[in-house]
Design a protein around this motif. Sequence first.
Motif, short mmCIF file in Angstrom:
data_model
loop_
_atom_site.label_atom_id
_atom_site.label_comp_id
_atom_site.label_asym_id
_atom_site.label_seq_id
_atom_site.Cartn_x
_atom_site.Cartn_y
_atom_site.Cartn_z
N GLU A 59 3.15 -4.52 -3.91
CA GLU A 59 3.10 -5.70 -3.56
C GLU A 59 4.54 -5.91 -2.51
OE1 GLU A 59 1.65 -8.22 -2.53
OE2 GLU A 59 -0.01 -7.06 -3.15
N THR A 60 5.54 -5.21 -3.12
CA THR A 60 6.71 -5.58 -2.42
C THR A 60 6.87 -4.80 -1.18
OG1 THR A 60 8.02 -3.72 -3.73
CG2 THR A 60 7.90 -5.66 -4.81
N THR A 61 6.39 -3.87 -1.09
CA THR A 61 6.43 -2.87 0.06
C THR A 61 5.49 -3.45 1.30
OG1 THR A 61 6.04 -0.90 -1.39
CG2 THR A 61 6.21 -0.56 0.97
N ARG A 62 4.29 -3.90 0.65
CA ARG A 62 3.46 -4.83 1.53
C ARG A 62 4.10 -5.72 2.23
NH1 ARG A 62 -1.84 -5.00 -0.44
NH2 ARG A 62 -2.30 -3.79 1.22
N LEU B 69 11.33 1.28 8.39
CA LEU B 69 11.48 0.82 7.06
C LEU B 69 11.55 2.17 6.20
CD1 LEU B 69 8.80 -1.98 6.80
CD2 LEU B 69 11.18 -2.11 6.06
N GLY B 70 11.68 3.26 7.20
CA GLY B 70 11.52 4.41 6.35
C GLY B 70 10.38 4.81 5.53
N LEU B 71 9.31 4.14 6.04
CA LEU B 71 7.95 4.42 5.53
C LEU B 71 7.10 5.44 6.16
CD1 LEU B 71 7.19 0.98 4.08
CD2 LEU B 71 7.68 3.05 2.72
N SER B 72 6.12 5.90 5.72
CA SER B 72 4.98 6.66 6.56
C SER B 72 4.10 5.67 7.47
CB SER B 72 4.33 7.52 5.80
OG SER B 72 3.24 6.85 5.25
N VAL B 73 3.65 6.13 8.62
CA VAL B 73 2.64 5.61 9.32
C VAL B 73 1.30 5.13 8.46
CG1 VAL B 73 1.03 5.91 11.15
CG2 VAL B 73 3.23 6.51 11.34
N LYS C 135 -2.17 1.10 5.92
CA LYS C 135 -2.95 0.60 4.92
C LYS C 135 -2.39 -0.90 4.44
CE LYS C 135 -3.24 5.25 2.77
NZ LYS C 135 -2.44 6.06 2.03
N ALA C 136 -1.17 -1.13 4.53
CA ALA C 136 -0.52 -2.31 4.23
C ALA C 136 -1.25 -3.45 5.05
CB ALA C 136 0.92 -2.37 4.26
N LEU C 137 -1.30 -3.10 6.46
CA LEU C 137 -1.59 -4.01 7.42
C LEU C 137 -3.15 -4.35 7.29
CD1 LEU C 137 0.08 -2.81 10.66
CD2 LEU C 137 0.90 -4.73 9.11
#
Lengths: 342, 342
Positions: free
Chosen positions: B31-34, B12-16, B21-23
């Motif tokens: 909200e959308t990223t999560r 997703l091109g995000l950081s670990v 945190k989202a999980l």
Amino acid sequence: MTIDIRGIAKHLGLSVSTVSKALNGYGSVSETTRARILQVAHELNYYPSRAARTLRSNRTEKIGLVLYTNTPLSSRSSEYYFEIIRGAATASEGSGYNLVLYLTVGNQRDRLINICRSHEVDCLILMVGTGGVDDPVDLLLEEGFPFIVLNKHPHAANAPYLVSDHEQGAFDAVEHLIELGHRRIAYLGRDDDPETSGDRQAGYCRALRNRDLDLDPALVVLSSSQPLGAYQAMRGLLELPGRPTAVFAYSDAWAIGALRAISEAGLAVPDDISVVGFDDLRASSLTNPPLTTVRQQLTELGKQATEALLKQIADGEGAAPLRRTIPVDLVVRKSTAGPASA
Amino acid sequence: MTIDIRGIAKHLGLSVSTVSKALNGYGSVSETTRARILQVAHELNYYPSRAARTLRSNRTEKIGLVLYTNTPLSSRSSEYYFEIIRGAATASEGSGYNLVLYLTVGNQRDRLINICRSHEVDCLILMVGTGGVDDPVDLLLEEGFPFIVLNKHPHAANAPYLVSDHEQGAFDAVEHLIELGHRRIAYLGRDDDPETSGDRQAGYCRALRNRDLDLDPALVVLSSSQPLGAYQAMRGLLELPGRPTAVFAYSDAWAIGALRAISEAGLAVPDDISVVGFDDLRASSLTNPPLTTVRQQLTELGKQATEALLKQIADGEGAAPLRRTIPVDLVVRKSTAGPASA
DNA sequence: GCCCGGAAGGAAAACGTTTTCCTTACAGGG
DNA sequence: CCCTGTAAGGAAAACGTTTTCCTTCCGGGC
């Protein structure tokens, strides 16, 4: 607070790797160094962190025991399960493994996937209560997860299992009745456990054929595991024109239901009808009269399943799946005798 | 093979950290990223590694259930233990915990230390079979390890426990006998389980005192858990000059031993002697006659112990140790009736 | 004197998370 | 226009092992 493997290393002016090797008996460490390390580890009260070890080496040293059942557990089967668990727990502990218990009710397919994928345990022992054995078995085969099916024949050709010799036990029980002189022998089976009840029914049939006795379909009755199932099935048998003189029951619980139906009908066991059970649970020596039954070696079943599974893991993928049968014993008590007509 | 938390991040091109945190519903993530993260996690079949999670966060999410006994387990107690285990397993699973079983025989002090120190589990439920409860309790208190003692009163003042109301159950049983008209009531106790047998004996005494009945020391007999213990003790009682007209037994197993002694002496239950047991195991409804007994809520015991323990952990050190008693029920069957002399 | 081999020990990279502390950007108040 | 606060996200340090390669040293064969 708690001491580290690093702490030990520092304490002795050694490297972490040397300490790890010494503790695990791994690479080459001189005898004197190893001795010093062990000594210090003990003095400083060192206990390795399970989590770190697992993370690195990918071995949890845990065995999962899952009980897979469609219907809620009845306390009737407590003894059955506990004896198996006891065997498995003792064997695990003996091999340095822990036993993790999964008593799930219902078709928890997701849970099972979760257990495999998140690597909660190294392998699984499957005890299938009621309902099909196949669903979880297929899943585990697909996942390539090590497991063994306990006391029930899975259908999948390459699934490992360890079972009591249900067929031979049934054969022995019925043979015993035939030897006593019985000719009309009924089988009181279970309809929601086709694998096991099927095996026992097969033994029943073989024993009859073996002595050239007729197999009267009316004398084979399957009933559900409802509390009254076996009782009602037995009442049905008693009303038959050619009443059986002996009954071989799927289990002790079934036999107890039968005993009740017989006694309520004003008939006596074993004078009018002989009854044989299966399992040899503790309750079966308390019935009136004490039940003749087929004893399963439950603790041994748990123990051997554990050992087989651990061996299978140790051997790696290469080894052929283990498929073994362990013997059962006929225990003759007071519920069987020659038929009245004899 | 199995996907990583890192894999999701990369995907997703995000950081670990954001993914973590989202999980876990942790820090602040839009909200959308999560939603996207959860979506991808599901698609890629992500399952977190238990080991890594445990290593970092120091929570195993496992509850240990240890059965601590001096004498080898008899299969007589299988049902007792399994019902408790069942309750504990169900409650654990419900809270996302696993249940690890330690069925150790003998005084495995070292093993217990090992379990605490290597942090195999987050907390322990202690089921003490025979032998003192105190040794392991003191150890765990010293280690500062969270635990709860099940169904037996520990001596240590600040040890948490959850027990059936043995005393009240005994009181109710004896009260029942007194109401039926009995005056000479014996207590058939157990000598190698002072805590539980003591509680029940206390209830017995209170019931007698409560009705101003004499407490005849000759009518209190403790026997060991040998198969013949209760049987022989009952024989002794029957030979007494002033034979008791009723017996309150430490457990159903004891009661069954007593039934046998009584029937062998040519006496009838309940006509000549009434008998009450304790536990309400399945076997007790199969005896002849069916046993009047005190029912323990075993599954509930396992369930509540688990819940209490988890709550205690969640609350941290601050909370007062939980010490609770749960009620029992008198189940009247056919082994009790008014005395013949009445 | 040179080379080779093995034994003893060490450095450092994993293993897959969680968690702390940053950075950036943007909005709103003064 | 500046300052501040907050939301969103990222970098990086743990957590405590195991394991793979290295380095060093020493003895012995030629």
